[in-house]
Design a protein around this motif. Structure first.
Motif, PDB file in Angstrom:
ATOM      1  N   LEU A   2      24.695   7.927 -14.731  1.00 34.56           N
ATOM      2  CA  LEU A   2      23.404   7.407 -15.417  1.00 34.56           C
ATOM      3  C   LEU A   2      22.509   7.603 -15.178  1.00 34.56           C
ATOM      4  N   GLY A   3      21.585   8.229 -13.984  1.00 34.50           N
ATOM      5  CA  GLY A   3      20.739   8.884 -13.959  1.00 34.50           C
ATOM      6  C   GLY A   3      19.102   8.151 -13.656  1.00 34.50           C
ATOM      7  N   PHE A   4      18.259   8.074 -14.157  1.00 35.32           N
ATOM      8  CA  PHE A   4      16.796   7.553 -13.287  1.00 35.32           C
ATOM      9  C   PHE A   4      16.060   7.006 -14.743  1.00 35.32           C
ATOM     10  N   ARG A   5      15.378   6.413 -14.731  1.00 34.27           N
ATOM     11  CA  ARG A   5      13.890   5.598 -15.418  1.00 34.27           C
ATOM     12  C   ARG A   5      13.235   6.628 -14.317  1.00 34.27           C
ATOM     13  N   ALA A   6      11.919   6.016 -15.257  1.00 37.04           N
ATOM     14  CA  ALA A   6      10.650   6.834 -14.825  1.00 37.04           C
ATOM     15  C   ALA A   6      10.776   7.155 -13.465  1.00 37.04           C
ATOM     16  N   ARG A   7      10.997   5.882 -12.894  1.00 36.74           N
ATOM     17  CA  ARG A   7      11.216   5.575 -11.308  1.00 36.74           C
ATOM     18  C   ARG A   7      11.597   4.943 -10.252  1.00 36.74           C
ATOM     19  N   GLU A   8      12.957   4.783 -11.181  1.00 36.18           N
ATOM     20  CA  GLU A   8      13.715   4.146 -10.122  1.00 36.18           C
ATOM     21  C   GLU A   8      15.493   4.414 -11.349  1.00 36.18           C
ATOM     22  N   PRO A   9      16.602   4.854 -10.187  1.00 30.25           N
ATOM     23  CA  PRO A   9      17.546   5.060 -10.488  1.00 30.25           C
ATOM     24  C   PRO A   9      18.176   3.726 -11.137  1.00 30.25           C
ATOM     25  N   ARG A  10      19.382   4.420 -13.087  1.00 32.42           N
ATOM     26  CA  ARG A  10      19.705   2.797 -13.207  1.00 32.42           C
ATOM     27  C   ARG A  10      21.126   2.677 -12.340  1.00 32.42           C
ATOM     28  N   TRP A  11      21.582   3.193 -11.391  1.00 32.48           N
ATOM     29  CA  TRP A  11      22.777   2.879 -10.800  1.00 32.48           C
ATOM     30  C   TRP A  11      22.695   2.144  -9.512  1.00 32.48           C
ATOM     31  N   ALA A  12      21.181   1.331  -9.278  1.00 28.72           N
ATOM     32  CA  ALA A  12      21.193   0.814  -7.774  1.00 28.72           C
ATOM     33  C   ALA A  12      19.971   0.041  -8.131  1.00 28.72           C
ATOM     34  N   LEU A  13      19.978  -1.473  -7.809  1.00 31.15           N
ATOM     35  CA  LEU A  13      19.317  -2.623  -7.664  1.00 31.15           C
ATOM     36  C   LEU A  13      19.132  -3.085  -6.258  1.00 31.15           C
ATOM     37  N   ALA A  14      17.862  -3.641  -6.331  1.00 31.45           N
ATOM     38  CA  ALA A  14      17.434  -4.837  -4.977  1.00 31.45           C
ATOM     39  C   ALA A  14      17.186  -6.485  -5.531  1.00 31.45           C
ATOM     40  N   TYR A  15      18.555  -6.955  -5.239  1.00 28.55           N
ATOM     41  CA  TYR A  15      18.745  -8.888  -5.700  1.00 28.55           C
ATOM     42  C   TYR A  15      17.767  -9.332  -4.320  1.00 28.55           C
ATOM     43  N   LYS A  16      16.473  -9.580  -5.063  1.00 25.61           N
ATOM     44  CA  LYS A  16      15.543 -10.440  -3.665  1.00 25.61           C
ATOM     45  C   LYS A  16      15.949 -12.248  -3.626  1.00 25.61           C
ATOM     46  N   TYR A  17      15.418 -12.571  -2.423  1.00 26.30           N
ATOM     47  CA  TYR A  17      15.965 -13.682  -1.634  1.00 26.30           C
ATOM     48  C   TYR A  17      14.331 -14.051  -2.803  1.00 26.30           C
ATOM     49  N   ALA A  18      14.680 -15.853  -2.436  1.00 21.37           N
ATOM     50  CA  ALA A  18      13.730 -16.520  -3.089  1.00 21.37           C
ATOM     51  C   ALA A  18      12.512 -16.281  -1.833  1.00 21.37           C
ATOM     52  N   ALA A  19      11.702 -16.159  -2.301  1.00 23.32           N
ATOM     53  CA  ALA A  19      10.066 -16.429  -1.067  1.00 23.32           C
ATOM     54  C   ALA A  19      10.451 -17.874  -0.802  1.00 23.32           C
ATOM     55  N   GLN A  20       9.983 -17.700   1.028  1.00 26.91           N
ATOM     56  CA  GLN A  20       8.980 -18.634   1.598  1.00 26.91           C
ATOM     57  C   GLN A  20       8.025 -19.352   0.768  1.00 26.91           C
ATOM     58  N   GLU A  21       8.059 -21.085   1.430  1.00 22.48           N
ATOM     59  CA  GLU A  21       6.854 -21.537  -0.002  1.00 22.48           C
ATOM     60  C   GLU A  21       6.288 -22.344   1.055  1.00 22.48           C
ATOM     61  N   GLU A  22       5.296 -22.903   1.565  1.00 24.07           N
ATOM     62  CA  GLU A  22       4.176 -24.120   1.672  1.00 24.07           C
ATOM     63  C   GLU A  22       2.765 -24.605   1.120  1.00 24.07           C
ATOM     64  N   ILE A  23       2.509 -25.243   1.583  1.00 24.67           N
ATOM     65  CA  ILE A  23       1.389 -26.458   0.714  1.00 24.67           C
ATOM     66  C   ILE A  23       0.168 -26.427   1.544  1.00 24.67           C
ATOM     67  N   THR A  24      -1.099 -25.305   0.662  1.00 25.87           N
ATOM     68  CA  THR A  24      -2.540 -25.665   1.595  1.00 25.87           C
ATOM     69  C   THR A  24      -3.198 -25.686   0.047  1.00 25.87           C
ATOM     70  N   GLU A  25      -4.596 -25.524   1.197  1.00 24.04           N
ATOM     71  CA  GLU A  25      -5.668 -26.353  -0.016  1.00 24.04           C
ATOM     72  C   GLU A  25      -6.184 -25.429  -0.645  1.00 24.04           C
ATOM     73  N   LEU A  26      -6.888 -25.205  -1.494  1.00 29.18           N
ATOM     74  CA  LEU A  26      -7.455 -24.707  -2.577  1.00 29.18           C
ATOM     75  C   LEU A  26      -9.198 -24.696  -2.099  1.00 29.18           C
ATOM     76  N   LEU A  27     -10.188 -23.606  -1.750  1.00 27.93           N
ATOM     77  CA  LEU A  27     -11.395 -23.736  -1.592  1.00 27.93           C
ATOM     78  C   LEU A  27     -12.259 -23.804  -2.552  1.00 27.93           C
ATOM     79  N   ASP A  28     -11.765 -22.532  -2.865  1.00 28.95           N
ATOM     80  CA  ASP A  28     -12.627 -21.931  -4.010  1.00 28.95           C
ATOM     81  C   ASP A  28     -11.899 -20.462  -4.892  1.00 28.95           C
ATOM     82  N   VAL A  29     -12.301 -20.369  -6.269  1.00 26.21           N
ATOM     83  CA  VAL A  29     -11.637 -19.375  -6.588  1.00 26.21           C
ATOM     84  C   VAL A  29     -13.222 -18.257  -7.087  1.00 26.21           C
TER      85      VAL A  29
END
Length: 788
Positions: free
Chosen positions: A310-337
């Protein structure tokens, strides 16, 4: 037996006992003695060594901490690059990963054969630890070097610090290990140790760490290894770059475990991708109870032969994958942009938030990507928003809690002027070309038009230009570049090469030696490799891999500058939009001025030459015709035109009668061709494009003459082991220039194998298939003969 001999024997017994207890505790997770007994043995050993320092050895369990703090970390070049993994955030992406692998390996079940056995791939699964990737090298069973991942090619030497980690063996167990063994894994801090460390930090008035990963990274990069030794770090191995240990990834890890190297206790082999998904669900359900932080799980195809295929792409192997868990979420206030200006002038809105803990990290800022995202969210300043860490890393706003919107909420307006230089801000346009038409639409990015007169763009452009993967000018950090720009000493990358010692020594933080070192570093960067120089220019959408393609395909910066967008699209991985960006960059008068200054200042690539053989004759006449997007002329009809006319001149000399005699060419398509060739300027454009293809050796008529002339045309070579005289990249480049394809695995189609020192399974495979094998010396001799 004299007393000294008796003491030496006792010291050897104590070391062996402690090493065995460490192995039982860390590698097997099965301690056989209580902590008090272990401490008694360790203290006895330490006392004996203090009384007889001449008997102390480097691999003694007492010698984990070196004496003097380091002044700085040395650089370490990884023999085999330490690549990152591709990420998945949804089940569909995991299934697509498995399907791609099965297609590439030819293991997909034939849907028409109802009696065919069900085919599947075996996977090795383990948690993805949230720590710092490191490489540890053993020679003859002794730990000799450890390094951070760094940029994947070059890391930092952290040997002294890794030696302090208690579950890293200084000497391997057993006797059957290879002479040279490099293991790779993650250094992390367990949750309990992290909590204890932060309590100590607070008790001594120090700032606590935000999360275990930051604590691990900060601890591992201490210049004083005594500080590292005081931190509760652990190491878990997830692989090795050493070949030939076993046929499966899981078996390799179990063998490493036998030598005393800790692997994940959650390691599991499953029979198919559904087993991977079940593993993901199981670990996810137990995630909070695990003694360490994880941000996902990793799936690797278990058979190493399949990994190699299978080999590699430019920066990652084609034979492996990281399956990430959903991130945790919180509520806060948008003070400015606020609006930040990037290297290409892109104006990016950044949310300033009321600080909130998300997944154990204090978050005060989040990206809003662009103004289209602001509109999609419908977000306003003053809103309550839901913040998540995408992939447990990048904070982003995912939703507005409308029921909490205050009466004084304020709309977010696109700036009409650059917040840094005051130049006008314009929205980008997307031009899509299809079937002879141009469709112009608004892009998602707003851009400052001040270019390098804008300090923000200039600073970012300079930081990119001097970075390690670009011109690699050591000593030019963000603060130094900010001074150079603020004092107007540098207005473009070319001005860096006009800096004098007298100017540099006046900057904050510089003295005589540091000023001379910087001037020397700038001078040494004047002759980079062509790919580095192209990447350093900061052409939009041109990363390292695209820069390498341009360098190999065209051979000189002059050809890259001259290349039409219609020529560039023939090169691999360069689509119409990227080709347009490249051509537009070199058409810009300011950029042309900078390049002329480079020439005057003798800044030029050290490896310019002819285009690589692999890109010669990469066009077809049919493809050339299809490129003009004539209505009704797709691949099949373009092929009919090419076979009939054979030359561009003959095509443009065609009349209506001739076009209607072409077999199976529809009348509407013939009329469209007639209309096209009668348009003013089309013939001249086509001839210009064809001439460039001829000049670059890419023209379809070059195929027979040039490809056959290449000494190794049509051959497939494989490089294995460590080469002493050449780097892998240099060897590959020279083979490709001779027309050979360089593959990552040995098969029946392999023409020759070059075997350096420590060659492993690829060499064994070559012998099995009776494929010719060259030593490095024989390879260099053959190269010299072929290149004459």
């Amino acid at each position: 037996m004299n007393a000294k001999h008796t003491i030496a024997t006792r010291i050897a017994q104590l070391r062996a006992a402690i090493e065995q207890h460490d192995y039982n505790y860390y590698a097997l997770d099965a301690p056989t003695v209580p902590d008090s007994e272990y401490d008694r043995l360790f203290n006895e050993l330490r006392e004996l060594e203090q009384q007889h320092p001449e008997l102390i050895s480097a691999d003694s369990p007492t010698q984990r901490v070196s004496g003097q703090p380091l002044a700085a970390f040395k650089q370490v070049q990884h023999t085999v690059p330490m690549l990152s993994l591709g990420n998945a955030f949804a089940e569909e992406q995991v299934l697509e990963f498995a399907q791609r692998a099965q297609q590439a390996l030819g293991t997909e079940q034939d849907a028409d054969d109802l009696f065919a056995p069900e085919l599947s791939l075996e996977y090795c699964c383990e948690p993805k630890l949230d720590g710092l990737a490191v490489s540890i090298t053993y020679e003859n069973g002794m730990l000799v070097r450890a390094a951070t991942r760094g940029d994947g090619q070059t890391g930092e030497d952290i040997t002294a610090n890794v030696r302090t980690i208690r579950n890293v063996p200084l000497k391997l167990q057993g006797t059957d290990w290879p002479e040279l063994l490099e293991v790779r894994g993650e250094v992390y801090m367990p949750k309990a140790g992290f909590a204890e460390l932060n309590q100590r930090m607070l008790a001594t008035g120090q700032k606590p760490f935000a999360n275990p990963r930051n604590a691990a990274a900060g601890s591992l990069r201490q210049l004083d290894s005594k500080v590292t030794a005081s931190r509760p770090l652990e190491f878990c191995c997830y692989g090795t770059s050493t070949e030939g240990l076993a046929a499966q990834h899981s078996s390799t890890l179990q063998r490493l475990r036998q030598w005393g190297i800790m692997i994940s206790p959650e390691l599991k082999v499953v029979k198919d991708i559904q087993g991977c998904l079940a593993y993901y669900a199981d670990i996810g359900a137990r995630r909070m109870q695990l003694p360490y932080d994880i941000d996902g799980v990793v799936f690797k195809i278990n058979a190493l032969e399949q990994q190699r295929e299978l080999g590699f792409r430019a920066r990652e192997p084609r034979w492996a994958l990281a399956y990430k868990y959903a991130a945790q979420e919180e509520i806060t206030e948008l003070l400015d942009v606020e609006f930040q200006v990037g290297r290409t002038g892109a104006i990016t809105p950044v949310a300033r938030l009321k600080p909130v803990h998300v997944g154990g990290v204090m978050v005060a800022n989040a990206t809003l990507h662009n103004m289209d995202e602001v509109a999609r969210l419908g977000v306003m300043v003053g809103d309550s928003v839901i913040v998540r860490r995408a992939g447990d890393v990048i904070p982003q706003i995912t939703q507005v809690v409308l029921e909490r919107r205050p009466d004084n909420a304020r709309a977010i307006a696109t700036p009409t002027q650059c917040p840094v230089c005051g130049s006008r801000v314009e929205r980008t346009q997307l031009v899509r070309r299809s079937k002879g038409r141009e469709v112009i639409s608004e892009g998602a990015v707003w851009r400052c038009m001040g270019r390098l007169s804008c300090q923000a763009q200039l600073q970012q452009a300079l930081l990119h230009f001097v970075s390690r993967r670009a011109m690699d000018i050591d000593g030019l950090g963000e603060k130094i570049i900010e001074q150079l720009v603020t004092r107007e000493l540098v207005r473009s990358p070319a001005d860096l090469y006009r800096l004098t010692y007298e100017q540099v020594v006046e900057l904050d933080g510089f003295a005589d030696l540091s000023a001379r070192n910087l001037i020397s570093a700038i001078a040494k960067s004047k002759q980079p490799r062509l790919a580095r120089l192209i990447f350093a220019l900061g052409i939009p959408d041109v990363g390292e891999e695209t820069a390498k393609v341009l360098a190999r395909a065209l051979g000189s910066l002059a050809r890259v500058q001259q290349a039409y967008a219609q020529t560039l699209v023939w090169l691999p991985e360069i689509g119409a939009e990227v080709a347009h960006e490249i051509a537009s960059f070199f058409a810009d008068q300011h950029n042309q001025s900078v390049l002329r200054q480079f020439t005057e200042l003798q800044v030029q690539a050290s490896d310019e030459g002819q285009p690589a053989v692999e890109f010669q004759a990469c066009t077809t006449f049919a493809g050339f015709i299809e490129q003009f997007n004539i209505s009704g002329i797709a691949r099949t009809n373009a092929q009919r035109l090419a076979e009939h006319f054979q030359t561009v001149e003959a095509l443009f000399a065609a009349d209506w009668l001739t076009l209607n005699t072409i077999e199976r060419l529809p009348k509407k398509a013939a009329q469209a061709v007639q209309d096209f060739i009668q348009q003013a300027g089309q013939r001249e454009l086509a001839l210009r494009l064809e001439q460039q293809l001829l000049d670059f050796g890419m023209h379809w008529s070059c195929q027979r003459e040039q490809v056959q002339a290449a000494a190794l045309a049509g051959q497939t070579w494989v490089l294995t082991g460590t080469l002493e005289e050449l780097t892998r990249s240099q060897a590959k480049t020279r083979l490709e220039q001779l027309g050979a394809k360089v593959a990552g695995s040995v098969s029946a189609k392999t023409s020759c194998v070059v075997a350096g020192s420590s060659a492993g399974s690829k060499l064994s495979r070559a012998h099995e298939l009776a494929i010719p094998v060259l030593t490095e010396a024989e390879f260099l001799t053959q190269l010299a003969e072929l290149e004459q």
